[in-house]
Design a protein around this motif. Structure first.
Motif, short mmCIF file in Angstrom:
data_model
loop_
_atom_site.label_atom_id
_atom_site.label_comp_id
_atom_site.label_asym_id
_atom_site.label_seq_id
_atom_site.Cartn_x
_atom_site.Cartn_y
_atom_site.Cartn_z
N GLY A 98 -6.32 6.58 9.46
CA GLY A 98 -6.72 7.92 9.89
C GLY A 98 -7.85 8.49 9.06
N ASP A 99 -7.81 9.81 8.87
CA ASP A 99 -8.91 10.52 8.21
C ASP A 99 -8.82 10.54 6.69
N SER A 100 -7.75 10.02 6.11
CA SER A 100 -7.61 10.13 4.65
C SER A 100 -7.77 8.78 3.95
N LEU A 101 -8.62 7.91 4.49
CA LEU A 101 -8.84 6.62 3.87
C LEU A 101 -9.52 6.78 2.51
N PRO A 102 -8.98 6.11 1.47
CA PRO A 102 -9.64 6.16 0.17
C PRO A 102 -10.83 5.19 0.13
N SER A 103 -11.72 5.39 -0.84
CA SER A 103 -12.74 4.36 -1.06
C SER A 103 -12.03 3.18 -1.71
N ARG A 104 -12.60 2.00 -1.58
CA ARG A 104 -11.94 0.84 -2.18
C ARG A 104 -12.92 -0.29 -2.42
N ALA A 105 -12.50 -1.18 -3.29
CA ALA A 105 -13.23 -2.42 -3.55
C ALA A 105 -12.18 -3.51 -3.72
N THR A 106 -12.58 -4.75 -3.44
CA THR A 106 -11.68 -5.88 -3.57
C THR A 106 -12.37 -6.98 -4.36
N VAL A 107 -11.69 -7.48 -5.38
CA VAL A 107 -12.21 -8.57 -6.19
C VAL A 107 -11.09 -9.59 -6.42
N THR A 108 -11.45 -10.74 -6.97
CA THR A 108 -10.43 -11.73 -7.30
C THR A 108 -10.18 -11.72 -8.80
#
Length: 132
Positions: A98-108
């Protein structure tokens, strides 16, 4: 600004020298993995089950701090292998949408417990945190 340690009886209290979560004013900080209250890895080999457990633990900690999943502003996702991205994302969408998606990053990265496939490092902003 005050700093407070946050604990939930629904989440394993680590034997290591760190809190389950920290509130600094309205800012909430935590990192969660797929451990149950007995300290066992949930869903060994199953990225969707581990994502679900880790994010369920997150919701318990947010609740203990007076917040909800909608208060999450930033998520750093650590995967043991990028081949788990699709399965993690599938389970992640059950919590964040919905409208409350956080920012994010993905790493290993690698984890101290080899059976872990994912860890979430989370920052949230809680308007009215519990300060008891």
């Amino acid at each position: 600004m005050s700093k407070k340690t946050v604990y939930s009886p629904k989440v394993l209290k680590s034997p290591n020298p760190h809190s389950q979560a920290t509130l600094a004013g309205n800012h909430f900080y935590t990192a969660t993995v797929a451990l149950n209250l007995e300290g066992k890895v949930v869903g060994v080999g199953d990225i969707e089950a581990q994502t679900t457990q880790a994010l369920t633990n997150l919701t318990y900690l947010l609740e203990a701090a007076g917040g909800t999943i909608d208060d999450v502003a930033r998520v750093m996702i650590y995967l043991s292998d990028m081949r788990y991205f699709e399965g993690m994302n599938k389970a992640y969408k059950n919590f964040f949408f919905g409208d409350s998606l956080p920012s994010r990053a993905t790493v290993t990265g690698t984890f101290g417990i080899p059976e872990l496939l994912v860890e979430f490092d989370v920052i949230a902003y809680i308007d009215n945190p519990k300060v008891d």
